[in-house]
Scaffold this active site. Sequence first.
Site, PDB file in Angstrom:
ATOM      1  N   SER A 260     -10.137  -0.938   6.790  1.00 24.02           N
ATOM      2  CA  SER A 260      -9.525  -0.804   5.466  1.00 24.02           C
ATOM      3  C   SER A 260      -8.715  -1.986   4.955  1.00 24.02           C
ATOM      4  CB  SER A 260      -8.633   0.432   5.430  1.00 24.02           C
ATOM      5  OG  SER A 260      -9.425   1.562   5.227  1.00 24.02           O
TER       6      SER A 260
ATOM      7  N   LYS B 215       0.854  -1.190   0.000  1.00 21.71           N
ATOM      8  CA  LYS B 215       0.000   0.000   0.000  1.00 21.71           C
ATOM      9  C   LYS B 215       0.890   1.239   0.000  1.00 21.71           C
ATOM     10  CE  LYS B 215      -3.963   1.912   2.558  1.00 21.71           C
ATOM     11  NZ  LYS B 215      -4.852   1.729   3.736  1.00 21.71           N
TER      12      LYS B 215
ATOM     13  N   SER C 104      -9.835   1.409   2.580  1.00 24.77           N
ATOM     14  CA  SER C 104      -8.989   2.237   1.753  1.00 24.77           C
ATOM     15  C   SER C 104      -7.853   1.474   1.063  1.00 24.77           C
ATOM     16  CB  SER C 104      -8.351   3.344   2.607  1.00 24.77           C
ATOM     17  OG  SER C 104      -7.512   2.766   3.606  1.00 24.77           O
TER      18      SER C 104
END
Length: 485
Positions: free
Chosen positions: A175, A76, A151
């Site tokens: 997330s 990420k 997310s």
Amino acid sequence: MLNFTVKQLAADLAAKRASSVEVTQYFLKRINAMGKALNAFISVDEEQSLAAARAADRLIAAGKAGPLTGIPLAHKDIFCARGWLTTCGSKILSNFVAPYDAHVIERFNAAGAVIAGKTNMDEFAMGSSNETSFYGPVRNPWDTAAVPGGSSGGSAAAVAARLAPAATGTDTGGSIRQPAALTGVCGLKPTYGVVSRYGMIAFASSLDQAGPFAKTAEDLALMLNAMAGFDARDSTSLERAPEDYTCDLAKPLKGLRIGLPSEFFADGVAADVAKAVEQAIAELRKLGCDTVEVRLPNMQLSVPVYYVLAPAEASSNLSRFDGVRYGYRAPEYADLLDMFRKTRAQGFGAEVKRRILIGTYVLSHGYYDAYYIKAQRLRRLIAQDFVEAFGKCDVILGPTSPTTAFRIGEKAGDPVQMYLSDIYTIAVNLAGLPGMSIPCGFGDRNHPVGLQLIGNYFAEAQMLNVAHQYQQATGWHLRMPPGTG
Ligand code: GLN
């Protein structure tokens, strides 16, 4: 190689059936083709990836390989990785090349893993659909008109579309678990403090926790083995003896007590989600688990409590982005104050601004007691509910998300609807507990459904045991989105 687990790839590398350079090239090719269509990555850097793969091949040749040596992983874009663009999905960091490695990256580097690329994400990890990214929305590999969740949507989509065998994400209110559910992969959020937050760009520090995405519970355990551990550079990192998260995988489940919170099976959950989750529970009963009803009476407060506390912490954490030290700076301004204003006005997106405004408001003189302190008190009650529930059961089970993947744009104009997609995940962060999501079937429109497992503090190995045994008996986790192969 397409549907190989980390474990299988490592076996191929060890047996010299493939080199890390070959494996890395294979996934880079997929990232450049399908990854582009899904918008799952913000940066790829073939040179850096292949250099790491060559170094891994040397380790393997020298007989010094561990379980992750030579495995390409997608990270990420919230983790600082030296020499890599690290944007956090924001314009304000769109030119930021990290000068150092986050703890998590350091650990994977030490394990000999390869960085396959940095994945797309909601701006500063604020979102549940990956639509708030400065780099545009990520598409769900199962249905490209649908969101992948957020997310950590890019990481989830990358694993689902087999662009990388495993990935990292962060989970502040869901997330990791929610995008894992919406894309049909496994994701785990550890107990708060198990994985160091050093070098992980902060959103809400008392809730943020990094964790892995993979296709199987076993791979999650291998990933967590590398990520977990004390780090003096994070003051909330916990000093505990190292644990092998694979140690309980093979344990039979006979007699394990599964807690089913009535609040998780009430009105809010979609019929197709409820059906798949109930089938998974039936499967676990067949494996010898007992089920018991538990109550989480304060769970309904978790979304409002979170949307006071998380923005409060975010407003403070994001004050460092001012155009002075790093990142974007407005090209034209009159004086210093004007430079701050214009930089932040231009550099942040709408959702981030909304959170900064809410956070500044609830922390301001006159509202602090009414909102912030009140929310802290309720946070304690929510955590206490779990303490009581775990008096009656070993693991709590329920849906990860109330619906399957929704359409891109469907909730973008209605923040409250968007916030409610984390109704089952947020309480876990408020309590600091570990939680995970594993695929358990399909709902309407062939969209994946996620089963959420919530463990007691430090019960990651036990959750992974339940998930692994379930995956030995079922095949949902091996299904691939149509058109992947
Ligand atoms: N969707 C939640 C939010 O927007 C949670 C995000 C997260 O876990 N990073 O804040």
